[in-house]
Design a protein around this motif. Structure first.
Motif, short mmCIF file in Angstrom:
data_model
loop_
_atom_site.label_atom_id
_atom_site.label_comp_id
_atom_site.label_asym_id
_atom_site.label_seq_id
_atom_site.Cartn_x
_atom_site.Cartn_y
_atom_site.Cartn_z
N PHE A 74 0.85 -1.18 0.00
CA PHE A 74 0.00 0.00 0.00
C PHE A 74 0.89 1.23 0.00
O PHE A 74 2.09 1.15 0.27
CB PHE A 74 -0.97 0.01 1.19
CG PHE A 74 -0.32 -0.07 2.54
CD1 PHE A 74 -0.01 1.08 3.25
CD2 PHE A 74 -0.04 -1.29 3.11
CE1 PHE A 74 0.59 1.01 4.50
CE2 PHE A 74 0.56 -1.39 4.36
CZ PHE A 74 0.87 -0.24 5.06
N ALA A 75 0.31 2.37 -0.33
CA ALA A 75 1.08 3.62 -0.39
C ALA A 75 0.43 4.69 0.47
O ALA A 75 -0.79 4.79 0.54
CB ALA A 75 1.18 4.11 -1.83
N ILE A 76 1.27 5.46 1.14
CA ILE A 76 0.82 6.56 1.99
C ILE A 76 1.30 7.86 1.33
O ILE A 76 2.50 8.07 1.17
CB ILE A 76 1.39 6.44 3.42
CG1 ILE A 76 0.89 5.14 4.07
CG2 ILE A 76 1.01 7.66 4.25
CD1 ILE A 76 1.48 4.87 5.44
N PRO A 77 0.35 8.75 0.96
CA PRO A 77 0.75 10.01 0.34
C PRO A 77 1.24 11.00 1.39
O PRO A 77 0.73 11.05 2.51
CB PRO A 77 -0.55 10.51 -0.31
CG PRO A 77 -1.64 9.89 0.50
CD PRO A 77 -1.09 8.58 1.02
N SER A 78 2.27 11.77 1.03
CA SER A 78 2.84 12.79 1.93
C SER A 78 2.98 12.26 3.36
O SER A 78 2.35 12.75 4.29
CB SER A 78 1.98 14.06 1.94
OG SER A 78 1.99 14.66 0.68
N CYS A 88 9.84 2.64 8.04
CA CYS A 88 11.23 2.65 7.53
C CYS A 88 12.28 2.56 8.63
O CYS A 88 13.45 2.41 8.33
CB CYS A 88 11.48 3.92 6.72
SG CYS A 88 10.45 4.11 5.28
N GLY A 89 11.86 2.70 9.88
CA GLY A 89 12.83 2.77 10.97
C GLY A 89 13.37 4.19 11.05
O GLY A 89 12.73 5.15 10.63
N GLY A 90 14.56 4.36 11.59
CA GLY A 90 15.15 5.69 11.72
C GLY A 90 14.71 6.39 12.98
O GLY A 90 14.17 5.77 13.91
N ILE A 131 8.23 -5.76 7.37
CA ILE A 131 7.88 -4.50 6.71
C ILE A 131 9.12 -3.88 6.06
O ILE A 131 10.18 -3.77 6.69
CB ILE A 131 7.31 -3.49 7.74
CG1 ILE A 131 6.09 -4.08 8.46
CG2 ILE A 131 6.99 -2.16 7.08
CD1 ILE A 131 4.90 -4.38 7.60
N SER A 132 8.95 -3.48 4.82
CA SER A 132 9.97 -2.67 4.14
C SER A 132 9.23 -1.54 3.44
O SER A 132 8.09 -1.71 3.00
CB SER A 132 10.79 -3.50 3.15
OG SER A 132 9.96 -4.05 2.16
N ALA A 133 9.86 -0.39 3.36
CA ALA A 133 9.20 0.76 2.76
C ALA A 133 10.23 1.68 2.13
O ALA A 133 11.41 1.67 2.52
CB ALA A 133 8.39 1.51 3.81
N ARG A 134 9.75 2.46 1.18
CA ARG A 134 10.62 3.43 0.50
C ARG A 134 9.77 4.52 -0.10
O ARG A 134 8.60 4.32 -0.39
CB ARG A 134 11.43 2.74 -0.59
CG ARG A 134 10.57 2.13 -1.68
CD ARG A 134 11.38 1.34 -2.70
NE ARG A 134 10.54 0.59 -3.61
CZ ARG A 134 9.99 1.07 -4.72
NH1 ARG A 134 10.18 2.32 -5.06
NH2 ARG A 134 9.24 0.30 -5.49
N ILE A 135 10.38 5.68 -0.29
CA ILE A 135 9.71 6.74 -1.03
C ILE A 135 9.76 6.30 -2.49
O ILE A 135 10.83 6.05 -3.04
CB ILE A 135 10.41 8.10 -0.84
CG1 ILE A 135 10.33 8.56 0.62
CG2 ILE A 135 9.82 9.15 -1.77
CD1 ILE A 135 8.94 8.95 1.08
N LEU A 148 5.83 3.85 -0.30
CA LEU A 148 5.36 2.52 -0.70
C LEU A 148 5.77 1.54 0.39
O LEU A 148 6.95 1.38 0.68
CB LEU A 148 5.95 2.11 -2.04
CG LEU A 148 5.55 0.73 -2.55
CD1 LEU A 148 4.05 0.63 -2.75
CD2 LEU A 148 6.29 0.40 -3.83
N VAL A 149 4.78 0.89 0.99
CA VAL A 149 5.01 -0.07 2.07
C VAL A 149 4.73 -1.47 1.55
O VAL A 149 3.69 -1.71 0.93
CB VAL A 149 4.10 0.24 3.28
CG1 VAL A 149 4.32 -0.77 4.40
CG2 VAL A 149 4.32 1.66 3.78
#
Length: 182
Positions: A74-78, A88-90, A131-135, A148-149
């Motif tokens: 799924f995708a999260i906008p802004s 994403c962690g951090g 879970i992995s995610a990236r812009i 994008l998750v």
């Protein structure tokens, strides 16, 4: 006999929680802003290994093996700084998100629910997912950046070694609103 089928359309709820000991989360944080039509189910398709003997056209045995791991995207906008940290962690300081130095291991449970239809909705629960995610999209004049998750489905295993169901799908009745007492 009542129709048990629920028309599963449109994801209206997406929640993320911390799985228990071999079981899905008991509480979820809702992520209400999911990019339209971005939820994708990538369920694996079994591959077949055929065993044939010389002179035989058809196999004498077939072994079904699981293909690539199943996942939900799924995708999260802004995305907010907190959403970036969750997926994403951090670290977050105020509204600033900073990427982790190394790739984190993020394990979550997911719950998705469809829009109600004729008094029912469909609920999907992923017990445990990596879970992995990236812009995945930069902002433009008519688009926002997108996080994008990808949730790769894992089989939950308790501390006692018991395996649980990695995924469930259930048709549920919409709860009637509670009338206030007079």
């Amino acid at each position: 006999m009542a129709n048990e089928r629920s028309l599963a359309v449109d994801i209206k709820y997406l929640g993320v929680g911390n799985p228990g000991d071999g079981v899905p989360a008991t509480t979820y944080v809702q992520y209400p802003t999911i990019h339209e039509d971005s939820v994708v189910f990538n369920f694996n398709e079994a591959t077949q290994v055929n065993f044939k003997a010389m002179g035989m056209g058809d196999p004498w045995a077939i072994l079904n093996k699981k293909g690539d791991p199943s996942s939900i995207e799924f995708a999260i906008p802004s995305p907010t700084a907190a959403e970036m940290e969750t997926f994403c962690g951090g670290t977050v300081t105020g509204d600033k998100w900073e990427a982790p130095v190394s790739t984190p291991s993020i394990i979550k449970s997911l719950k998705l629910q469809t829009a109600p239809y004729e008094g029912k909705y469909t609920e999907y629960v992923v017990s445990k997912a990596s879970i992995s995610a990236r812009i995945s999209q930069a902002p433009g004049s008519e688009q926002t950046d997108l996080l994008l998750v990808k949730a790769t489905i894992l089989t939950p295993v308790s501390a006692a070694g018991e395996q649980g169901a990695p995924f469930s799908r259930e048709v549920k009745a919409v709860a009637a609103p509670v009338e206030p007492a007079e």
